[in-house]
Design a protein around this motif. Structure first.
Motif, short mmCIF file in Angstrom:
data_model
loop_
_atom_site.label_atom_id
_atom_site.label_comp_id
_atom_site.label_asym_id
_atom_site.label_seq_id
_atom_site.Cartn_x
_atom_site.Cartn_y
_atom_site.Cartn_z
N PHE A 35 6.46 9.75 8.43
CA PHE A 35 5.44 10.65 7.91
C PHE A 35 4.12 9.90 7.82
CE2 PHE A 35 9.38 12.18 5.91
CZ PHE A 35 9.34 13.52 6.24
N SER A 36 3.05 10.64 7.63
CA SER A 36 1.76 10.02 7.36
C SER A 36 1.18 10.68 6.11
CB SER A 36 0.80 10.17 8.53
OG SER A 36 0.45 11.52 8.73
N GLY A 37 0.35 9.94 5.42
CA GLY A 37 -0.27 10.48 4.22
C GLY A 37 -1.28 9.52 3.65
N GLN A 38 -1.90 9.95 2.56
CA GLN A 38 -2.93 9.16 1.90
C GLN A 38 -2.35 8.49 0.66
OE1 GLN A 38 -6.33 11.42 0.64
NE2 GLN A 38 -7.62 9.61 0.57
N VAL A 39 -2.68 7.22 0.49
CA VAL A 39 -2.23 6.47 -0.68
C VAL A 39 -3.00 6.99 -1.90
CG1 VAL A 39 -2.12 4.19 -1.75
CG2 VAL A 39 -1.69 4.44 0.70
N ILE A 40 -2.25 7.41 -2.94
CA ILE A 40 -2.90 7.90 -4.15
C ILE A 40 -2.67 7.00 -5.36
CG2 ILE A 40 -3.02 10.30 -3.40
CD1 ILE A 40 -0.58 10.90 -5.11
N ASP A 41 -1.68 6.09 -5.27
CA ASP A 41 -1.43 5.16 -6.37
C ASP A 41 -0.62 3.97 -5.85
OD1 ASP A 41 -1.54 4.17 -8.95
OD2 ASP A 41 0.21 5.31 -9.63
N ILE A 42 -0.85 2.81 -6.44
CA ILE A 42 -0.12 1.59 -6.06
C ILE A 42 0.40 0.93 -7.32
CG2 ILE A 42 -0.28 -0.66 -4.94
CD1 ILE A 42 -2.71 0.50 -3.40
N LEU A 43 1.71 0.66 -7.36
CA LEU A 43 2.33 -0.03 -8.48
C LEU A 43 3.19 -1.17 -7.93
CD1 LEU A 43 3.54 3.08 -10.50
CD2 LEU A 43 1.63 1.59 -11.06
N ASP A 44 2.73 -2.40 -8.07
CA ASP A 44 3.44 -3.59 -7.59
C ASP A 44 3.87 -3.42 -6.14
OD1 ASP A 44 3.12 -4.86 -10.07
OD2 ASP A 44 4.93 -3.90 -10.84
N VAL A 47 4.36 2.39 -3.56
CA VAL A 47 3.15 3.13 -3.26
C VAL A 47 3.45 4.62 -3.40
CG1 VAL A 47 1.43 3.58 -1.47
CG2 VAL A 47 2.48 1.34 -1.61
N THR A 48 2.52 5.37 -3.97
CA THR A 48 2.63 6.82 -4.04
C THR A 48 1.74 7.38 -2.95
OG1 THR A 48 2.89 6.67 -6.43
CG2 THR A 48 2.39 8.84 -5.52
N ILE A 49 2.35 8.22 -2.08
CA ILE A 49 1.65 8.76 -0.92
C ILE A 49 1.73 10.27 -0.95
CG2 ILE A 49 1.59 8.81 1.60
CD1 ILE A 49 3.00 6.06 1.52
N GLN A 50 0.60 10.93 -0.69
CA GLN A 50 0.56 12.38 -0.61
C GLN A 50 0.32 12.77 0.85
OE1 GLN A 50 -2.39 14.32 -2.99
NE2 GLN A 50 -1.42 16.31 -2.75
N THR A 51 1.21 13.61 1.38
CA THR A 51 1.07 14.06 2.76
C THR A 51 0.09 15.23 2.84
OG1 THR A 51 2.92 15.60 2.60
CG2 THR A 51 3.43 13.37 3.32
N ASN A 52 -0.21 15.63 4.06
CA ASN A 52 -1.18 16.70 4.29
C ASN A 52 -0.74 18.03 3.67
OD1 ASN A 52 -3.59 17.63 5.35
ND2 ASN A 52 -2.67 18.27 7.27
N ASN A 53 0.57 18.28 3.60
CA ASN A 53 1.04 19.55 3.03
C ASN A 53 1.25 19.47 1.51
OD1 ASN A 53 3.40 18.14 2.72
ND2 ASN A 53 4.68 19.54 3.91
N GLY A 54 0.87 18.35 0.90
CA GLY A 54 0.93 18.23 -0.56
C GLY A 54 2.18 17.56 -1.09
N SER A 55 3.12 17.19 -0.24
CA SER A 55 4.34 16.50 -0.69
C SER A 55 3.99 15.11 -1.19
CB SER A 55 5.35 16.38 0.45
OG SER A 55 5.75 17.65 0.89
N ILE A 56 4.69 14.67 -2.22
CA ILE A 56 4.47 13.35 -2.79
C ILE A 56 5.69 12.48 -2.49
CG2 ILE A 56 4.10 12.05 -4.92
CD1 ILE A 56 1.75 13.82 -4.36
N PHE A 57 5.45 11.27 -1.99
CA PHE A 57 6.51 10.30 -1.71
C PHE A 57 6.24 9.04 -2.50
CE2 PHE A 57 6.70 13.05 1.95
CZ PHE A 57 8.04 13.08 2.29
N TYR A 58 7.28 8.50 -3.11
CA TYR A 58 7.24 7.20 -3.78
C TYR A 58 8.04 6.26 -2.90
CZ TYR A 58 5.87 10.20 -7.64
OH TYR A 58 5.24 11.12 -8.42
N THR A 59 7.38 5.34 -2.25
CA THR A 59 8.06 4.49 -1.28
C THR A 59 7.66 3.03 -1.47
OG1 THR A 59 8.52 4.25 1.06
CG2 THR A 59 6.28 4.83 0.49
N SER A 60 8.48 2.14 -0.98
CA SER A 60 8.17 0.72 -1.07
C SER A 60 7.18 0.33 0.01
CB SER A 60 9.45 -0.12 -0.92
OG SER A 60 9.99 0.07 0.35
N LYS A 61 6.43 -0.73 -0.23
CA LYS A 61 5.44 -1.18 0.75
C LYS A 61 6.10 -1.59 2.06
CE LYS A 61 1.61 -2.76 -2.10
NZ LYS A 61 0.79 -3.91 -2.48
N LYS A 62 7.34 -2.07 1.99
CA LYS A 62 7.99 -2.53 3.22
C LYS A 62 8.35 -1.38 4.16
CE LYS A 62 12.58 -2.78 1.21
NZ LYS A 62 13.69 -3.62 0.89
#
Length: 88
Positions: A35-44, A47-62
């Motif tokens: 997927f692709s999206g914009q980074v909206i928050d970073i915690l250690d 990363v919290t990423i919001q996609t174009n359709n508004g979905s939110i993903f909490y994923t590791s940097k790796k």
């Protein structure tokens, strides 16, 4: 003389900031999808990423595959986003 050294993967991941557009692989155990999206928050290391359709993903940097710096994606990342990744 200026030296233009390419950044390694860890330097790029460490320099991610809020507002960057990234391509990432979902952490779903059954199906790996890019997927692709914009980074909206970073915690250690997460990363919290919001996609174009508004979905939110909490994923590791790796799991981030690419940080978009120009106006287009590299062809491999583009193909993975458009057509999906082959199942191995």
């Amino acid at each position: 003389m200026l030296s233009h050294r390419r950044k390694n993967r860890q330097e790029i991941l460490d320099s991610i900031c809020v507002g960057n557009i990234v391509a990432f692989i979902s952490d779903n155990k059954k199906v790996k999808t890019m997927f692709s999206g914009q980074v909206i928050d970073i915690l250690d290391d997460y990363v919290t990423i919001q996609t174009n359709n508004g979905s939110i993903f909490y994923t590791s940097k790796k799991s981030i595959s690419w940080v978009k710096t120009g106006s287009t994606w590299p062809i491999g990342i583009y193909n993975a986003l458009k057509y999906g990744q082959p199942q191995l």
